[in-house]
Motif scaffolding. Structure first.
Motif, PDB file in Angstrom:
ATOM      1  N   TRP A   6       0.839  -1.198   0.000  1.00  0.00           N
ATOM      2  CA  TRP A   6       0.000   0.000   0.000  1.00  0.00           C
ATOM      3  C   TRP A   6       0.876   1.251   0.000  1.00  0.00           C
ATOM      4  O   TRP A   6       0.582   2.226  -0.690  1.00  0.00           O
ATOM      5  CB  TRP A   6      -0.912  -0.002   1.231  1.00  0.00           C
ATOM      6  N   LYS A   7       1.937   1.228   0.767  1.00  0.00           N
ATOM      7  CA  LYS A   7       2.816   2.392   0.871  1.00  0.00           C
ATOM      8  C   LYS A   7       3.491   2.700  -0.469  1.00  0.00           C
ATOM      9  O   LYS A   7       3.518   3.858  -0.917  1.00  0.00           O
ATOM     10  CB  LYS A   7       3.886   2.144   1.946  1.00  0.00           C
ATOM     11  N   VAL A   8       4.038   1.687  -1.115  1.00  0.00           N
ATOM     12  CA  VAL A   8       4.816   1.894  -2.336  1.00  0.00           C
ATOM     13  C   VAL A   8       3.921   2.176  -3.541  1.00  0.00           C
ATOM     14  O   VAL A   8       4.197   3.084  -4.342  1.00  0.00           O
ATOM     15  CB  VAL A   8       5.718   0.667  -2.599  1.00  0.00           C
ATOM     16  N   TRP A   9       2.834   1.405  -3.679  1.00  0.00           N
ATOM     17  CA  TRP A   9       1.990   1.535  -4.868  1.00  0.00           C
ATOM     18  C   TRP A   9       1.130   2.785  -4.863  1.00  0.00           C
ATOM     19  O   TRP A   9       0.628   3.201  -5.921  1.00  0.00           O
ATOM     20  CB  TRP A   9       1.123   0.292  -5.041  1.00  0.00           C
ATOM     21  N   THR A  10       0.923   3.426  -3.719  1.00  0.00           N
ATOM     22  CA  THR A  10       0.136   4.655  -3.682  1.00  0.00           C
ATOM     23  C   THR A  10       1.009   5.891  -3.506  1.00  0.00           C
ATOM     24  O   THR A  10       0.490   6.994  -3.343  1.00  0.00           O
ATOM     25  CB  THR A  10      -0.916   4.615  -2.558  1.00  0.00           C
ATOM     26  N   ALA A  11       2.321   5.749  -3.563  1.00  0.00           N
ATOM     27  CA  ALA A  11       3.228   6.881  -3.473  1.00  0.00           C
ATOM     28  C   ALA A  11       3.245   7.639  -4.801  1.00  0.00           C
ATOM     29  O   ALA A  11       2.972   7.068  -5.857  1.00  0.00           O
ATOM     30  CB  ALA A  11       4.635   6.407  -3.119  1.00  0.00           C
ATOM     31  N   PRO A  12       3.573   8.933  -4.788  1.00  0.00           N
ATOM     32  CA  PRO A  12       3.655   9.693  -6.040  1.00  0.00           C
ATOM     33  C   PRO A  12       4.649   9.113  -7.035  1.00  0.00           C
ATOM     34  O   PRO A  12       4.531   9.345  -8.232  1.00  0.00           O
ATOM     35  CB  PRO A  12       4.103  11.089  -5.570  1.00  0.00           C
ATOM     36  N   THR A  13       5.636   8.371  -6.542  1.00  0.00           N
ATOM     37  CA  THR A  13       6.661   7.798  -7.417  1.00  0.00           C
ATOM     38  C   THR A  13       6.158   6.629  -8.259  1.00  0.00           C
ATOM     39  O   THR A  13       6.832   6.207  -9.199  1.00  0.00           O
ATOM     40  CB  THR A  13       7.838   7.305  -6.565  1.00  0.00           C
ATOM     41  N   ALA A  14       4.977   6.105  -7.936  1.00  0.00           N
ATOM     42  CA  ALA A  14       4.503   4.909  -8.637  1.00  0.00           C
ATOM     43  C   ALA A  14       4.313   5.144 -10.126  1.00  0.00           C
ATOM     44  O   ALA A  14       4.580   4.265 -10.942  1.00  0.00           O
ATOM     45  CB  ALA A  14       3.194   4.414  -8.010  1.00  0.00           C
ATOM     46  N   VAL A  15       3.853   6.333 -10.503  1.00  0.00           N
ATOM     47  CA  VAL A  15       3.621   6.591 -11.925  1.00  0.00           C
ATOM     48  C   VAL A  15       4.947   6.651 -12.688  1.00  0.00           C
ATOM     49  O   VAL A  15       5.032   6.243 -13.845  1.00  0.00           O
ATOM     50  CB  VAL A  15       2.788   7.881 -12.119  1.00  0.00           C
ATOM     51  N   ILE A  16       6.013   7.119 -12.026  1.00  0.00           N
ATOM     52  CA  ILE A  16       7.347   7.091 -12.644  1.00  0.00           C
ATOM     53  C   ILE A  16       7.789   5.647 -12.841  1.00  0.00           C
ATOM     54  O   ILE A  16       8.249   5.251 -13.917  1.00  0.00           O
ATOM     55  CB  ILE A  16       8.374   7.841 -11.779  1.00  0.00           C
ATOM     56  N   GLY A  17       7.644   4.860 -11.782  1.00  0.00           N
ATOM     57  CA  GLY A  17       8.048   3.462 -11.862  1.00  0.00           C
ATOM     58  C   GLY A  17       7.260   2.699 -12.904  1.00  0.00           C
ATOM     59  O   GLY A  17       7.806   1.816 -13.579  1.00  0.00           O
ATOM     60  N   PHE A  18       5.992   3.049 -13.068  1.00  0.00           N
ATOM     61  CA  PHE A  18       5.214   2.269 -14.014  1.00  0.00           C
ATOM     62  C   PHE A  18       5.545   2.615 -15.457  1.00  0.00           C
ATOM     63  O   PHE A  18       5.513   1.743 -16.322  1.00  0.00           O
ATOM     64  CB  PHE A  18       3.707   2.401 -13.763  1.00  0.00           C
ATOM     65  N   GLN A  19       5.883   3.861 -15.738  1.00  0.00           N
ATOM     66  CA  GLN A  19       6.367   4.149 -17.089  1.00  0.00           C
ATOM     67  C   GLN A  19       7.649   3.366 -17.349  1.00  0.00           C
ATOM     68  O   GLN A  19       7.844   2.805 -18.429  1.00  0.00           O
ATOM     69  CB  GLN A  19       6.621   5.641 -17.297  1.00  0.00           C
ATOM     70  N   ARG A  20       8.506   3.306 -16.356  1.00  0.00           N
ATOM     71  CA  ARG A  20       9.738   2.512 -16.467  1.00  0.00           C
ATOM     72  C   ARG A  20       9.412   1.071 -16.814  1.00  0.00           C
ATOM     73  O   ARG A  20      10.026   0.465 -17.689  1.00  0.00           O
ATOM     74  CB  ARG A  20      10.500   2.579 -15.140  1.00  0.00           C
ATOM     75  N   ALA A  21       8.425   0.504 -16.126  1.00  0.00           N
ATOM     76  CA  ALA A  21       8.085  -0.905 -16.321  1.00  0.00           C
ATOM     77  C   ALA A  21       7.585  -1.186 -17.731  1.00  0.00           C
ATOM     78  O   ALA A  21       8.030  -2.132 -18.388  1.00  0.00           O
ATOM     79  CB  ALA A  21       7.042  -1.332 -15.294  1.00  0.00           C
ATOM     80  N   VAL A  22       6.640  -0.376 -18.226  1.00  0.00           N
ATOM     81  CA  VAL A  22       6.063  -0.672 -19.543  1.00  0.00           C
ATOM     82  C   VAL A  22       7.073  -0.445 -20.658  1.00  0.00           C
ATOM     83  O   VAL A  22       6.942  -1.013 -21.749  1.00  0.00           O
ATOM     84  CB  VAL A  22       4.773   0.145 -19.798  1.00  0.00           C
ATOM     85  N   VAL A  23       8.104   0.371 -20.390  1.00  0.00           N
ATOM     86  CA  VAL A  23       9.163   0.550 -21.387  1.00  0.00           C
ATOM     87  C   VAL A  23      10.090  -0.655 -21.407  1.00  0.00           C
ATOM     88  O   VAL A  23      10.323  -1.268 -22.454  1.00  0.00           O
ATOM     89  CB  VAL A  23       9.952   1.850 -21.102  1.00  0.00           C
ATOM     90  N   LEU A  24      10.625  -1.039 -20.255  1.00  0.00           N
ATOM     91  CA  LEU A  24      11.610  -2.126 -20.264  1.00  0.00           C
ATOM     92  C   LEU A  24      10.989  -3.489 -20.549  1.00  0.00           C
ATOM     93  O   LEU A  24      11.699  -4.434 -20.911  1.00  0.00           O
ATOM     94  CB  LEU A  24      12.420  -2.140 -18.971  1.00  0.00           C
ATOM     95  N   GLU A  25       9.665  -3.612 -20.420  1.00  0.00           N
ATOM     96  CA  GLU A  25       9.006  -4.862 -20.804  1.00  0.00           C
ATOM     97  C   GLU A  25       9.310  -5.241 -22.251  1.00  0.00           C
ATOM     98  O   GLU A  25       9.310  -6.421 -22.613  1.00  0.00           O
ATOM     99  CB  GLU A  25       7.488  -4.738 -20.635  1.00  0.00           C
TER     100      GLU A  25
END
Length: 315
Positions: free
Chosen positions: A23-42
């Motif tokens: 809950w802490k990590v996935w609702t942090a403001p940084t999650a949207v940065i991390g998710f762009q990272r994820a869909v790119v490196l996939e």
């Protein structure tokens, strides 16, 4: 696709609960940065690249591609068991027809294959944690991180991943990436997908606002990727850019956290409107009918298949 935010947490606290690192990590403001990272490196996985390229979704509607995938991960992390199970069933149905021949190897691909699903899952959970460490509060405590990876393994039960292959610690995640690295590669289609997600053109159905948003996010998300990936994907840049981006991104993240406005930021049409609805509902903090957690198997038995109307459905 559509999401009814009032269904986010009707029955229970889902799989992890309010005190969980997920809950802490996935609702942090940084999650949207991390998710762009994820869909790119996939896209370094040629089988996933083939599935994405053949479906053409990221080219006709890149915002929805990012938004719907991000929303699924959020629902699994913070929604109640019914919502998460029905979201997973919907995702499997969407992926089911995505099969074909991967042109580099000549082998058949399937978006629902255990290997592809594990790659998507681990890159998502790892990338969101990475962004949290780099631009957010920093590393989790050893106890929280151990629990985070255990929760990552629990979330993998909603996909086709083989349980024995799911990493359950940082060391096992590193071993997983080392194991799959020999099969990672780039291609014209992989580069086209990665560059399109990082630097979306407003001419491709995304609009000027989302195109600008993706480029701003890419300044931060690229800074978290290792040099070998950046060179392989042909989106490397001088290290001085990373040094400039990190403090600026940290200040922005601190500001959004301080004013509790992350839900509003993500809800803005140029980033991820469905994910924004989920986060806004989460921030309201309304308790469920039963203030307890459930396991994926319990939720599947209660709501799988025969549950009432799915909360994510084709619009």
């Amino acid at each position: 696709m559509a999401f009814d935010p009032t269904t986010l947490r009707r029955d229970d606290y889902g799989f992890f609960g309010p005190d969980s690192p997920s809950w802490k990590v996935w609702t942090a403001p940084t999650a949207v940065i991390g998710f762009q990272r994820a869909v790119v490196l996939e896209h370094f996985d040629p089988f996933l690249t083939a599935a994405v390229a053949d479906s053409q979704g990221i080219y006709t509607d890149p915002r929805s591609r990012l938004d719907h995938t991000f929303a699924y991960f959020l629902l699994v992390a913070i929604a109640d068991g019914r919502t998460a199970i029905q979201a997973a069933e919907h995702l499997m149905q969407v992926h089911a027809p995505m099969t074909g021949i991967e042109p580099i190897s000549g082998q058949r691909y399937s978006a629902n294959s255990p290997e592809t699903q594990l790659w998507i899952h681990i890159t998502g959970w790892h990338s969101v944690l990475k962004a949290y460490e780099v631009f957010g509060p920093g590393p989790l405590s050893p106890e929280e991180e151990a629990r985070y990876w255990q929760e990552c393994a629990i979330a993998a039960e909603l996909q086709t991943c083989k349980p024995e292959e799911v990493p359950r610690s940082r060391e096992e995640v590193r071993a997983y990436f080392a194991k799959v690295r020999p099969r990672l590669c780039t291609s014209e289609r992989a580069e086209a997908g990665m560059h399109h997600l990082l630097w979306t053109s407003p001419r491709h159905g995304a609009g000027i606002s989302y195109a600008l948003g993706s480029r701003l996010l890419s300044l931060a998300s690229v800074a978290t990727l290792p040099k070998w990936m950046r060179r392989l994907g042909r989106f490397d840049r001088p290290g001085i850019v990373d040094l400039a981006v990190r403090p600026a991104a940290k200040i922005i993240v601190w500001g959004t956290k301080a004013f509790n406005s992350f839900g509003l930021i993500v809800a803005a049409p140029y980033i991820a409107p469905m994910a924004g609805q989920i986060l806004e509902q989460h921030l309201k903090g309304e308790p469920p009918t039963r203030p307890e957690t459930v396991t994926p198997s319990e939720a599947r038995q209660l709501y799988g298949g025969h549950g009432r109307r799915a909360v994510i459905e084709a619009s």
